[in-house]
Design a protein around this motif. Structure first.
Motif, PDB file in Angstrom:
ATOM      1  N   MET A   1       1.211  -7.306  -4.374  1.00 27.87           N
ATOM      2  CA  MET A   1       0.806  -6.330  -3.404  1.00 27.87           C
ATOM      3  C   MET A   1       1.396  -6.640  -2.039  1.00 27.87           C
ATOM      4  N   ALA A   2       1.569  -7.897  -1.708  1.00 27.97           N
ATOM      5  CA  ALA A   2       2.126  -8.254  -0.404  1.00 27.97           C
ATOM      6  C   ALA A   2       3.551  -7.736  -0.263  1.00 27.97           C
ATOM      7  N   ALA A   3       4.296  -7.746  -1.356  1.00 30.84           N
ATOM      8  CA  ALA A   3       5.674  -7.233  -1.315  1.00 30.84           C
ATOM      9  C   ALA A   3       5.674  -5.737  -1.023  1.00 30.84           C
ATOM     10  N   MET A   4       4.776  -4.986  -1.650  1.00 26.95           N
ATOM     11  CA  MET A   4       4.699  -3.545  -1.400  1.00 26.95           C
ATOM     12  C   MET A   4       4.272  -3.271   0.036  1.00 26.95           C
ATOM     13  N   ASP A   5       3.333  -4.037   0.559  1.00 26.96           N
ATOM     14  CA  ASP A   5       2.905  -3.861   1.948  1.00 26.96           C
ATOM     15  C   ASP A   5       4.071  -4.100   2.901  1.00 26.96           C
ATOM     16  N   SER A   6       4.895  -5.094   2.596  1.00 22.72           N
ATOM     17  CA  SER A   6       6.055  -5.396   3.425  1.00 22.72           C
ATOM     18  C   SER A   6       7.081  -4.267   3.379  1.00 22.72           C
TER      19      SER A   6
ATOM     20  N   ARG B   1      -0.463   3.992  -3.351  1.00 20.40           N
ATOM     21  CA  ARG B   1      -1.317   4.885  -4.132  1.00 20.40           C
ATOM     22  C   ARG B   1      -1.454   4.375  -5.562  1.00 20.40           C
ATOM     23  N   ASP B   2      -0.346   3.921  -6.140  1.00 23.69           N
ATOM     24  CA  ASP B   2      -0.348   3.451  -7.520  1.00 23.69           C
ATOM     25  C   ASP B   2       0.861   2.556  -7.713  1.00 23.69           C
ATOM     26  N   ILE B   3       0.727   1.552  -8.547  1.00 17.73           N
ATOM     27  CA  ILE B   3       1.830   0.661  -8.879  1.00 17.73           C
ATOM     28  C   ILE B   3       1.961   0.646 -10.391  1.00 17.73           C
ATOM     29  N   ARG B   4       3.180   0.833 -10.873  1.00 20.39           N
ATOM     30  CA  ARG B   4       3.426   0.816 -12.314  1.00 20.39           C
ATOM     31  C   ARG B   4       4.588  -0.109 -12.636  1.00 20.39           C
ATOM     32  N   VAL B   5       4.477  -0.768 -13.762  1.00 23.93           N
ATOM     33  CA  VAL B   5       5.573  -1.572 -14.290  1.00 23.93           C
ATOM     34  C   VAL B   5       6.069  -0.863 -15.528  1.00 23.93           C
ATOM     35  N   ILE B   6       7.350  -0.534 -15.533  1.00 22.05           N
ATOM     36  CA  ILE B   6       7.948   0.170 -16.672  1.00 22.05           C
ATOM     37  C   ILE B   6       8.849  -0.807 -17.406  1.00 22.05           C
ATOM     38  N   ASP B   7       8.618  -0.941 -18.690  1.00 17.83           N
ATOM     39  CA  ASP B   7       9.389  -1.857 -19.524  1.00 17.83           C
ATOM     40  C   ASP B   7      10.289  -1.045 -20.438  1.00 17.83           C
TER      41      ASP B   7
END
Length: 42
Positions: free
Chosen positions: A1-6, A24-30
């Protein structure tokens, strides 16, 4: 989350409706590749 805030704080992504202001939302796509054919080795 700190990376997204930055990233949001540095205005790295600008959209057609303006700069991003929060998460709003974070997704990891594989994506997985399955090799169905191995050519014969010479």
């Amino acid at each position: 989350m700190a990376a997204m805030d930055s990233i949001i704080a540095s205005d790295l992504f600008l959209t057609s409706s303006g700069a991003l202001t929060g998460i709003r939302d974070i997704r990891v796509i594989d994506t997985t590749t399955n090799d169905l054919f191995d050519p014969p080795q010479a």
